[in-house]
Design an enzyme around this catalytic site. Structure first.
Site, PDB file in Angstrom:
ATOM      1  N   LEU A 351      13.630  49.515  66.242  1.00 42.39           N
ATOM      2  CA  LEU A 351      13.157  50.623  67.056  1.00 42.39           C
ATOM      3  C   LEU A 351      14.220  51.695  67.219  1.00 42.39           C
ATOM      4  O   LEU A 351      13.922  52.859  67.393  1.00 42.39           O
ATOM      5  CB  LEU A 351      12.738  50.121  68.440  1.00 42.39           C
ATOM      6  CG  LEU A 351      11.499  49.234  68.492  1.00 42.39           C
ATOM      7  CD1 LEU A 351      11.290  48.716  69.900  1.00 42.39           C
ATOM      8  CD2 LEU A 351      10.275  50.016  68.028  1.00 42.39           C
ATOM      9  N   GLY A 352      15.475  51.290  67.171  1.00 47.05           N
ATOM     10  CA  GLY A 352      16.538  52.261  67.359  1.00 47.05           C
ATOM     11  C   GLY A 352      17.725  51.622  68.031  1.00 47.05           C
ATOM     12  O   GLY A 352      17.705  50.445  68.379  1.00 47.05           O
ATOM     13  N   GLY A 355      21.032  51.849  74.550  1.00 45.02           N
ATOM     14  CA  GLY A 355      22.295  51.592  75.206  1.00 45.02           C
ATOM     15  C   GLY A 355      22.718  50.174  74.891  1.00 45.02           C
ATOM     16  O   GLY A 355      21.925  49.252  74.973  1.00 45.02           O
ATOM     17  N   ARG A 358      21.276  47.383  69.270  1.00 44.81           N
ATOM     18  CA  ARG A 358      20.088  47.678  68.468  1.00 44.81           C
ATOM     19  C   ARG A 358      18.857  47.047  69.115  1.00 44.81           C
ATOM     20  O   ARG A 358      18.934  45.976  69.705  1.00 44.81           O
ATOM     21  CB  ARG A 358      20.272  47.105  67.065  1.00 44.81           C
ATOM     22  CG  ARG A 358      21.415  47.733  66.306  1.00 44.81           C
ATOM     23  CD  ARG A 358      21.900  46.826  65.198  1.00 44.81           C
ATOM     24  NE  ARG A 358      20.926  46.723  64.103  1.00 44.81           N
ATOM     25  CZ  ARG A 358      20.805  47.630  63.148  1.00 44.81           C
ATOM     26  NH1 ARG A 358      21.581  48.690  63.122  1.00 44.81           N
ATOM     27  NH2 ARG A 358      19.912  47.488  62.201  1.00 44.81           N
ATOM     28  N   VAL A 359      17.749  47.723  68.963  1.00 44.01           N
ATOM     29  CA  VAL A 359      16.518  47.238  69.582  1.00 44.01           C
ATOM     30  C   VAL A 359      15.457  47.023  68.506  1.00 44.01           C
ATOM     31  O   VAL A 359      15.289  47.856  67.615  1.00 44.01           O
ATOM     32  CB  VAL A 359      15.991  48.246  70.624  1.00 44.01           C
ATOM     33  CG1 VAL A 359      14.786  47.668  71.346  1.00 44.01           C
ATOM     34  CG2 VAL A 359      17.083  48.597  71.615  1.00 44.01           C
ATOM     35  N   ASP A 470      23.522  53.768  84.345  1.00 44.81           N
ATOM     36  CA  ASP A 470      23.328  54.501  83.098  1.00 44.81           C
ATOM     37  C   ASP A 470      21.974  55.214  83.088  1.00 44.81           C
ATOM     38  O   ASP A 470      21.174  55.059  82.171  1.00 44.81           O
ATOM     39  CB  ASP A 470      23.455  53.554  81.904  1.00 44.81           C
ATOM     40  CG  ASP A 470      23.827  54.298  80.626  1.00 44.81           C
ATOM     41  OD1 ASP A 470      24.175  55.502  80.717  1.00 44.81           O
ATOM     42  OD2 ASP A 470      23.765  53.686  79.546  1.00 44.81           O
TER      43      ASP A 470
END
Ligand SMILES: *[C@@H]1O[C@H](CO)[C@@H](O)[C@H](O)[C@H]1NC(C)=O
Ligand SMILES: *[C@@H]1O[C@H](CO)[C@@H](O)[C@H](O)[C@H]1NC(C)=O
Ligand SMILES: *[C@@H]1O[C@H](CO)[C@@H](O)[C@H](O)[C@H]1NC(C)=O
Ligand SMILES: *[C@@H]1O[C@H](CO)[C@@H](O)[C@H](O)[C@H]1NC(C)=O
Ligand SMILES: *[C@@H]1O[C@H](CO)[C@@H](O)[C@H](O)[C@H]1NC(C)=O
Length: 674
Positions: A351-352, A355, A358-359, A470
């Protein structure tokens, strides 16, 4: 002890008397089932047609004769003359001990079939110890596998021509001439071999030839001896085999036999011969011999492959699991499930980079639930326990404006966090990706209120104060109903644990870090409020917190802090000029003013002047008044400059890529500052 295998053609020649030769002169036995041989001693014809002269019985003898006598003499002349004849047979000597065998076998021509007075052992059942041939004359071809000095044997593997004695007239080591080259054959090799015995009556020459079966009769005989059989032959004579055993269990077999008087022996058809029995340790079948090593190799390969796969699988699914995690059991996912859910963390499920890591998108195999798996790498073993405890406690946080944390999984140096999957991805994309649809003001205001609600819950409404640390658009995710949900809360704590005493880790993202946080490393709800302020401005203006100079505001080497830029508009009396031009004026002026002023207020350099989340919430809900944010305002750039003068390394504006679109958090280490 040396085995003796004698194939002896014994001609027991009694004083000859005249007789006419009219007997049937020819026979072929391919197996002996219907041969009706005259047998004695150990000799039997097996049901399969094999002539078994001996078995494992010690010190025994045996004989097998063609049932009818033959006319070996031509008595029509004044002096009887031995006729030419030819015979061949296939034999096999099978010893229970490899390379050792007992006494041998002989092809015999004799005037009688009665050998009751002969001895076994080295006498081959033909003669006896007192050389009992006084009344008999015997012709034999011996296949001898014992070297007997009494008979001046040449070796323990020889073929000999015997006349009236076991002391051979001529003997040679068993073998054959292949072209001119002599090839030795081991008589007791278990392999069937063929023997030809040819007598030329006119020349008075006896030839003996040996060869392995399937090798055609060699041109050159092994033995060739001038023997005048005319004086030895009686009329009629019997032809057959004699064999005797000593002490080594040995089997002597004859598989086929042919004979012709006055001409060459008819050939033997090997394909019609009986098969030899298996003996001793079962000789492995050819198929087995061929297949077994292959099967073994395959089995070994299969076992190795299985072990390899098991190890690989173990390694692939290896997790770190410690005793203290027991209590968090329900929140623990197995790596294997996550691996399967994400198709082995394939790129198409990526997915990208969010924070901290990697997801990947995944679907839990059991429930079909859609999840997002974040892989957070962490090196410090220290603090993991506290962190996991916190993750689990955070997992208990349930709010419609928070991304639900479902659980975790630990691997070596890696922590996997499992969240609800958010269909519409992160807010960051809608604000800064030109290709993404523009959010309407109404949607933006709803998102702002959602995030504020989530933060308020974290700060004040839950059992303990949770500081997000964050807050930024890339950590705000949109669910299917475009509801804003805060993600990644509490993660920054992971980096707090195991802090090096002499330095302070400031976790968060440049541009959203409150000045006092950068200076002191002090995390308070107020630092979240600062980031929320920047967030408000970013949503309203669709500009990054620190971006290229765009029209107004303070310049800092071509970059400008969004806060300062909006403040510039505010001081210039036209704060609404800061609103995202993509909205083309379609927004609630009152709400926009509120959001911008509230943003400036929240992002106030002085923490004490920032409102709490509760009062922010009230403002957003009721449109309450916001104090003038310019009061006591110091520009962000100035703050930065001041800090640099204080001895802090330049880290804010220059060390990061402000136009980064990956939404990654930056972990900045401030050495010396506390
Ligand atoms: C050998 O043959 C003899 C005679 O046929 C028989 O009595 C004896 O049992 C046999 N011995 C073996 C070990 O087969
Ligand atoms: C026997 O010998 C005679 C005279 O030498 C000869 O004519 C005859 O063909 C011989 N018979 C055989 C069967 O060899
Ligand atoms: C046995 O008899 C034959 C012929 O009569 C003779 O040549 C031979 O030497 C004898 N062998 C022994 C061991 O007496
Ligand atoms: C040896 O053989 C001869 C002739 O068949 C016989 O007369 C004699 O008795 C035999 N000797 C023994 C010891 O069997
Ligand atoms: C025996 O062998 C010799 C030499 O090879 C050969 O000349 C002769 O014809 C053979 N005799 C028989 C009967 O095969």
């Amino acid at each position: 002890m040396l085995p003796l295998f004698v194939s002896l053609i014994v001609l027991l020649l009694q004083p000859s008397h005249a007789a006419s030769s009219t007997a049937a002169d020819e026979f072929v036995y391919q197996g002996f089932a219907s041969a009706n041989l005259a047998l004695d001693g150990l000799a039997v014809v097996t049901p399969g047609g094999l002539l078994a002269l001996t078995n494992a019985t010690n010190q025994a003898k045996s004989h097998a004769f063609h049932p009818t006598p033959l006319r070996f003499l031509n008595t029509s002349a004044s002096t009887a003359v031995a006729r030419s004849f030819s015979t061949c047979f296939v034999f096999s000597i099978v010893s229970s001990y490899d390379g050792l065998s007992d006494h041998g076998l002989a092809l015999v021509v004799a005037p009688t079939t009665d050998f009751s007075t002969a001895n076994a052992g080295q006498f081959l059942g033909l003669l006896n110890a007192t050389n009992g041939t006084a009344s008999h004359r015997v012709l034999a071809v011996e296949l001898d596998t014992i070297m007997n000095p009494d008979f001046q044997d040449i070796d323990s593997n020889h073929v000999g021509i015997d006349v009236n004695s076991l002391k051979s007239e001529q003997a040679r080591t068993a073998g054959y001439y292949d072209g001119g080259v002599f090839q030795e054959l081991k008589l007791n090799s278990h392999k069937p071999m063929q023997v030809w015995v040819d007598y030329d009556g006119e020349a008075g020459q006896l030839n003996v030839t040996l060869s392995p079966v399937k090798v055609p009769k060699p041109q050159r005989p092994l033995l060739s001896r001038a023997v005048d059989l005319s004086t030895l032959m009686a009329d009629p004579m019997y032809i057959g085999f004699s064999s005797a055993t000593g002490v080594v269990p040995t089997h002597h077999y004859v598989l086929g036999w042919s004979f012709r008087m006055d001409g060459p022996a008819p050939p033997i058809d090997f394909s019609k011969l009986p098969t030899l029995p298996r003996l001793g340790p079962k000789p492995r079948s050819k198929v087995l011999v061929a297949v077994l090593p292959l099967a073994t190799a395959l089995l070994v390969a299969a076992v190795l492959a299985a072990v390899f796969l098991a190890i690989q699988r173990r390694r692939r699914y290896a997790e770190v699991r410690e005793d203290w995690e027991e209590e968090f059991g329900p929140h623990r996912f197995s790596y294997r499930d996550l691996f399967r859910a994400t198709d082995g963390f394939k790129d198409r499920n990526f997915l990208g980079v969010g924070g901290f890591g990697r997801v990947y998108k995944g679907v839990l195999p059991a429930s079909g639930q859609e999840i997002a798996v974040k892989m957070v790498s962490h090196d410090s073993r220290q603090g993991v326990r506290e962190f996991v405890a916190e993750v689990v406690s955070i997992g208990r946080l349930r709010h419609r404006n928070l991304v639900q944390l479902l659980g975790y999984c630990r691997r070596e140096g890696e922590l996997l966090l499992v969240y609800d999957y958010m269909e519409n991805g992160s807010l960051d994309r809608y604000l800064h990706d030109k290709h993404a649809p523009t959010l309407s003001w109404h949607e933006r205001f709803r998102i702002i209120k959602g995030v504020a609600t989530g933060l308020l819950y974290l700060h004040e409404d839950w059992e303990q104060v949770v500081i997000h640390r964050d807050v930024k658009p890339s950590n705000v995710l949109l669910d299917a109903g475009m509801n804003a949900r805060l993600g990644d809360f509490g993660l920054a704590r992971l980096y707090d644990h195991g802090t090096v005493p002499q330095s302070t880790h400031v976790v968060g993202t440049i541009g959203y870090l409150a000045p006092e946080l950068m200076r002191m490393g002090k995390v308070t709800p107020s630092t979240d409020v600062f980031a929320f302020g920047v967030f408000l401005l970013e949503v309203a203006c669709a500009l990054r917190p620190i971006g290229p100079s765009s029209g107004g505001g303070d310049d800092d080497g071509g970059r400008v802090a969004l806060v300062d830029w909006v403040m510039g508009h505010h001081l210039g009396g036209s704060i609404l000029d800061a609103v995202d031009p993509r909205l083309v004026g379609e927004y609630e002026a009152e709400e926009a003013t509120l959001v911008l002023k509230l943003g400036l207020m929240c992002a106030h350099p002085s923490a004490s002047l920032r409102p709490s989340m509760r009062s922010i919430m009230q403002c957003l809900d009721s449109g309450g008044s916001v104090p003038d944010p310019s009061h006591g305002y110091t520009s962000y750039s100035t703050m930065t400059a001041l800090m640099q003068n204080d001895g802090f390394d330049s880290f804010v504006m220059s060390s990061t890529n402000p136009s980064s679109t990956d939404g990654a958090s930056y972990v900045t280490e401030l050495s010396g500052g506390r």
